[in-house]
Scaffold this motif. Structure first.
Motif, PDB file in Angstrom:
ATOM      1  N   LYS A 224       0.841  -1.184   0.000  1.00  0.00           N
ATOM      2  CA  LYS A 224       0.000   0.000   0.000  1.00  0.00           C
ATOM      3  C   LYS A 224       0.884   1.244   0.000  1.00  0.00           C
ATOM      4  CE  LYS A 224      -3.825   2.196   2.456  1.00  0.00           C
ATOM      5  NZ  LYS A 224      -4.725   2.117   3.637  1.00  0.00           N
ATOM      6  N   HIS A 225       0.629   2.112  -0.969  1.00  0.00           N
ATOM      7  CA  HIS A 225       1.435   3.325  -1.084  1.00  0.00           C
ATOM      8  C   HIS A 225       1.065   4.314   0.019  1.00  0.00           C
ATOM      9  CE1 HIS A 225       3.087   2.055  -4.900  1.00  0.00           C
ATOM     10  NE2 HIS A 225       1.858   1.800  -5.343  1.00  0.00           N
ATOM     11  N   LYS A 226       2.076   4.827   0.665  1.00  0.00           N
ATOM     12  CA  LYS A 226       1.859   5.809   1.717  1.00  0.00           C
ATOM     13  C   LYS A 226       1.477   7.147   1.098  1.00  0.00           C
ATOM     14  CE  LYS A 226       5.136   3.716   4.958  1.00  0.00           C
ATOM     15  NZ  LYS A 226       6.355   3.930   5.772  1.00  0.00           N
ATOM     16  N   ALA A 227       0.626   7.856   1.822  1.00  0.00           N
ATOM     17  CA  ALA A 227       0.216   9.172   1.347  1.00  0.00           C
ATOM     18  C   ALA A 227       1.381  10.146   1.443  1.00  0.00           C
ATOM     19  CB  ALA A 227      -0.967   9.668   2.177  1.00  0.00           C
ATOM     20  N   GLY A 228       1.366  11.145   0.557  1.00  0.00           N
ATOM     21  CA  GLY A 228       2.417  12.153   0.581  1.00  0.00           C
ATOM     22  C   GLY A 228       3.474  11.934  -0.481  1.00  0.00           C
ATOM     23  N   ARG A 229       4.410  12.849  -0.536  1.00  0.00           N
ATOM     24  CA  ARG A 229       5.452  12.799  -1.554  1.00  0.00           C
ATOM     25  C   ARG A 229       6.495  11.755  -1.220  1.00  0.00           C
ATOM     26  NH1 ARG A 229       9.140  18.005  -2.170  1.00  0.00           N
ATOM     27  NH2 ARG A 229      10.218  16.929  -0.479  1.00  0.00           N
ATOM     28  N   LYS A 230       6.954  11.048  -2.247  1.00  0.00           N
ATOM     29  CA  LYS A 230       8.007  10.059  -2.034  1.00  0.00           C
ATOM     30  C   LYS A 230       9.336  10.762  -1.744  1.00  0.00           C
ATOM     31  CE  LYS A 230       6.072   6.558  -5.125  1.00  0.00           C
ATOM     32  NZ  LYS A 230       6.315   5.731  -6.333  1.00  0.00           N
ATOM     33  N   PRO A 231      10.152  10.194  -0.854  1.00  0.00           N
ATOM     34  CA  PRO A 231      11.465  10.816  -0.586  1.00  0.00           C
ATOM     35  C   PRO A 231      12.359  10.749  -1.823  1.00  0.00           C
ATOM     36  CG  PRO A 231      11.303   8.656   0.455  1.00  0.00           C
ATOM     37  CD  PRO A 231       9.934   8.977  -0.061  1.00  0.00           C
ATOM     38  N   LEU A 232      13.200  11.753  -1.960  1.00  0.00           N
ATOM     39  CA  LEU A 232      14.127  11.781  -3.089  1.00  0.00           C
ATOM     40  C   LEU A 232      15.247  10.773  -2.870  1.00  0.00           C
ATOM     41  CD1 LEU A 232      14.348  15.644  -3.616  1.00  0.00           C
ATOM     42  CD2 LEU A 232      12.966  13.994  -4.879  1.00  0.00           C
ATOM     43  N   PRO A 233      15.791  10.192  -3.944  1.00  0.00           N
ATOM     44  CA  PRO A 233      16.825   9.154  -3.815  1.00  0.00           C
ATOM     45  C   PRO A 233      18.021   9.615  -2.994  1.00  0.00           C
ATOM     46  CG  PRO A 233      16.065   9.306  -6.079  1.00  0.00           C
ATOM     47  CD  PRO A 233      15.453  10.459  -5.359  1.00  0.00           C
ATOM     48  N   GLU A 234      18.525   8.734  -2.134  1.00  0.00           N
ATOM     49  CA  GLU A 234      19.643   9.071  -1.253  1.00  0.00           C
ATOM     50  C   GLU A 234      20.958   9.209  -2.018  1.00  0.00           C
ATOM     51  OE1 GLU A 234      19.612   9.869   1.860  1.00  0.00           O
ATOM     52  OE2 GLU A 234      17.452   9.584   2.088  1.00  0.00           O
ATOM     53  N   ASN A 235      21.041   8.611  -3.216  1.00  0.00           N
ATOM     54  CA  ASN A 235      22.306   8.646  -3.953  1.00  0.00           C
ATOM     55  C   ASN A 235      22.556  10.000  -4.633  1.00  0.00           C
ATOM     56  OD1 ASN A 235      20.121   8.065  -5.722  1.00  0.00           O
ATOM     57  ND2 ASN A 235      21.541   7.380  -7.293  1.00  0.00           N
ATOM     58  N   LEU A 236      21.561  10.877  -4.632  1.00  0.00           N
ATOM     59  CA  LEU A 236      21.748  12.191  -5.247  1.00  0.00           C
ATOM     60  C   LEU A 236      22.566  13.097  -4.323  1.00  0.00           C
ATOM     61  CD1 LEU A 236      18.196  12.934  -6.725  1.00  0.00           C
ATOM     62  CD2 LEU A 236      20.220  12.090  -7.930  1.00  0.00           C
ATOM     63  N   THR A 237      23.415  13.902  -4.920  1.00  0.00           N
ATOM     64  CA  THR A 237      24.240  14.845  -4.159  1.00  0.00           C
ATOM     65  C   THR A 237      23.356  15.925  -3.521  1.00  0.00           C
ATOM     66  OG1 THR A 237      26.087  14.485  -5.672  1.00  0.00           O
ATOM     67  CG2 THR A 237      26.160  16.480  -4.305  1.00  0.00           C
ATOM     68  N   ARG A 238      23.615  16.204  -2.263  1.00  0.00           N
ATOM     69  CA  ARG A 238      22.879  17.242  -1.558  1.00  0.00           C
ATOM     70  C   ARG A 238      23.743  18.485  -1.379  1.00  0.00           C
ATOM     71  NH1 ARG A 238      19.529  12.761  -1.800  1.00  0.00           N
ATOM     72  NH2 ARG A 238      17.588  13.128  -0.691  1.00  0.00           N
ATOM     73  N   GLU A 239      23.220  19.636  -1.722  1.00  0.00           N
ATOM     74  CA  GLU A 239      23.858  20.915  -1.436  1.00  0.00           C
ATOM     75  C   GLU A 239      22.931  21.668  -0.477  1.00  0.00           C
ATOM     76  OE1 GLU A 239      24.896  23.097  -4.881  1.00  0.00           O
ATOM     77  OE2 GLU A 239      26.100  21.474  -5.763  1.00  0.00           O
ATOM     78  N   GLU A 240      23.414  21.883   0.751  1.00  0.00           N
ATOM     79  CA  GLU A 240      22.564  22.443   1.799  1.00  0.00           C
ATOM     80  C   GLU A 240      22.543  23.970   1.742  1.00  0.00           C
ATOM     81  OE1 GLU A 240      23.119  22.027   6.338  1.00  0.00           O
ATOM     82  OE2 GLU A 240      22.036  20.239   5.650  1.00  0.00           O
ATOM     83  N   ARG A 241      21.371  24.523   1.864  1.00  0.00           N
ATOM     84  CA  ARG A 241      21.177  25.986   1.909  1.00  0.00           C
ATOM     85  C   ARG A 241      20.445  26.311   3.200  1.00  0.00           C
ATOM     86  NH1 ARG A 241      16.585  28.841   0.133  1.00  0.00           N
ATOM     87  NH2 ARG A 241      16.939  31.073  -0.192  1.00  0.00           N
TER      88      ARG A 241
END
Length: 529
Positions: free
Chosen positions: A98-115
């Motif tokens: 069953k799909h959870k409500a809400g937006r799916k988390p973005l893939p962890e393998n993507l580079t994060r640039e924090e602002r």
């Protein structure tokens, strides 16, 4: 004065009157037959018209509306209710996530640039005069896309010479005037196209259906001049280089016990002794050993059975296709090949009769029988995937459960065949299913086979989607090299590879492939990316 008028009418005898009446009856009968034939022709033409309008303007779907039980009323369809109409229904249960409500988390393998979106320092003071402490945070993630990065890689190869002897010294190889490292091998020596650029272009063309003309515009937007002619020329050269890999894939597609085939049209210009408006064909074969799926595309100017012979030469096992007669001709006399049919094509004809025919309710009965066969196969196959059944038990249970449905379905077909014309939509559906019957039920003998040939139809779909964009090939050579690239890309996708990464790695390693073993190591299931 009254004028006497002589009665010139011939007096008829009783036998003559009988003859006249009989002739009039025959004439009336002939007129009634003519009217019946015209009414039937009108029905057939109306069905054809409705079907053409439906295909042109209506979104097609073969899903059935379970909220309409009246469609299964056989009495309304002119069929006796009883053994033939009492369709047994089996309840098949399965589990799904069953799909959870809400937006799916973005893939962890993507580079994060924090602002950091923080308060100014002067606002971090409470009204009481105390200093605010950080007690938590809210995090919001967005995907950022930048323009594609394209740069020039300059490979500098220094040259060396001796300043002392000026080349007078000798070594074992002869005069040593200048020394230089050997050139770096490349798939296209002297070309500006690198492996990554070729992979990008061919993935965009054959996997993402983007014609070279549109890619040319994309390159212009980022300030690079790459013409569509350049890309077409690279396709021709790379296609020839990949021929060795293509031959290995053709051998592999015949290595399994199931081979599925399909074909579709394509327009190719410049064919010898043929007009540019004539149709050519793109053939597809889907097969391969267990765990190593392979797709092969092949271009031909005709739809002759000899094209099929090229695929099945050296193959033994099950060949699953649609109802095209060319496949029958190709396997005739081949006792080592069992020809299996496609229930999806039969279902499609019943569906067309239901939506556009004059006997819609009767057509639904055929659809329902076919649906039951799919439900049986899907339910047992789910257990097979979960290792709840072994292959032998799967085959046994599928045969036993399908036998009851098939017997009733065949009885329905035989009954309807004697009641309706083969020219109607329902008649065509019944005739197709009866004529293909032995091939349609052949899937029950092999666990790898499903009731339909949708696997091959799905495999050829990327080509069909691309055809809507690029429309035609300008030469037979272009069509042939496209077949090679389609085969390589689609096979890599079936084996779980990213086609762009696979092509890049492939183009990097091909210059070092000299032996057959080197090429075998480049197959999608052997290569390491």
């Amino acid at each position: 004065m009254r004028v006497q008028v002589a009665d010139t009418r011939k007096k008829m005898t009783f036998s003559e009157l009988e003859t006249l009446v009989e002739n009039q009856r025959k004439e009336i009968k002939e007129l009634e037959n003519a009217i019946t034939q015209l009414e039937f022709k009108n029905i057939v033409l109306q069905e054809k018209y409705d079907l053409l309008v439906y295909k042109r303007f209506v979104r097609t779907s073969e899903a059935q509306d379970e909220t309409q039980p009246e469609l299964f009323d056989e009495d309304a369809a002119g069929i006796e209710t009883g053994e033939e109409g009492g369709v047994e229904k089996e309840t098949i249960t399965y589990q799904r996530n069953k799909h959870k409500a809400g937006r799916k988390p973005l893939p962890e393998n993507l580079t994060r640039e924090e602002r950091i979106n923080d308060l100014p320092e002067e606002e971090k003071t409470c009204s009481c005069g105390g200093r605010l402490e950080r007690i938590g945070e809210d995090v919001n993630e967005k995907l950022i896309i930048e323009e594609p990065r394209i740069y020039v890689e300059r490979t500098v190869t220094p040259k060396y010479a001796c300043p002392c002897c000026k080349g007078g010294a000798h070594d074992s190889d002869g005069p040593c005037v200048i020394k230089q490292a050997p050139a770096v091998p490349a798939i296209l020596p002297g070309s500006v196209a690198s492996p990554s650029m070729l992979a990008h272009i061919f993935t965009a063309k054959f996997a993402d259906h983007l014609p070279y003309s549109r890619q040319e515009k994309q390159f212009e937007r980022i300030g690079v001049n790459v013409s569509r002619q350049d890309m077409a020329n690279w396709q021709g050269k790379v296609g020839i280089i990949l021929l060795s890999l293509y031959v290995l894939l053709k051998d592999a597609v015949r290595a399994g016990k199931v081979l599925r085939m399909d074909e579709t049209t394509v327009q190719v210009m410049g064919e010898e002794e043929r007009k540019d408006t004539r149709k050519s064909y793109m053939w597809l074969a889907r097969g391969g050993p267990p765990g190593k799926p392979v797709v092969i595309f092949k271009y031909s100017s005709s739809r002759k059975a000899e094209n099929i012979d090229e695929f099945i030469q050296g193959f033994s096992g099950y060949l699953q296709t649609d109802g095209y007669a060319g496949y029958d001709s190709a396997v005739r006399g081949r006792s080592d090949i069992i020809h299996a049919g496609c229930f999806a094509h039969g279902r499609r004809k019943f569906f067309e009769a239901q939506k556009n025919g004059m006997q819609a309710k009767s057509a639904v009965i055929g659809i329902n029988y076919i649906k039951q066969l799919y439900d049986i196969d899907n339910g047992l196959r789910e257990k097979l995937k979960k290792n709840e059944l072994d292959e032998n038990n799967f085959l046994t249970q599928r045969k036993e459960r399908s036998k009851v449905v098939l017997e009733k379905f065949r009885g329905y077909l035989d009954k309807r065949a004697g009641e309706i014309s083969a020219e109607t939509l329902l008649g065509k559906a019944v005739s197709y299913t009866r004529n293909q019957w032995d091939k349609l039920v052949a899937y029950l003998e092999c666990a790898e086979l499903t009731p339909d040939n949708n696997i091959s139809e799905n495999a050829i779909r990327p080509f069909v989607v691309g055809r809507k964009n690029w429309l035609f090939y300008k030469s037979p050579t272009g069509a042939e090299t496209a077949c090679i690239l389609y085969s390589v890309i689609e096979t890599s996708k079936l084996n779980g590879l990213n086609p762009s990464k696979y092509l890049k790695t492939l183009f990097e390693r091909i210059p070092y492939a000299f032996s057959p073993d080197d090429w075998i190591a480049l197959l999608p299931w052997n290569i390491s990316l």
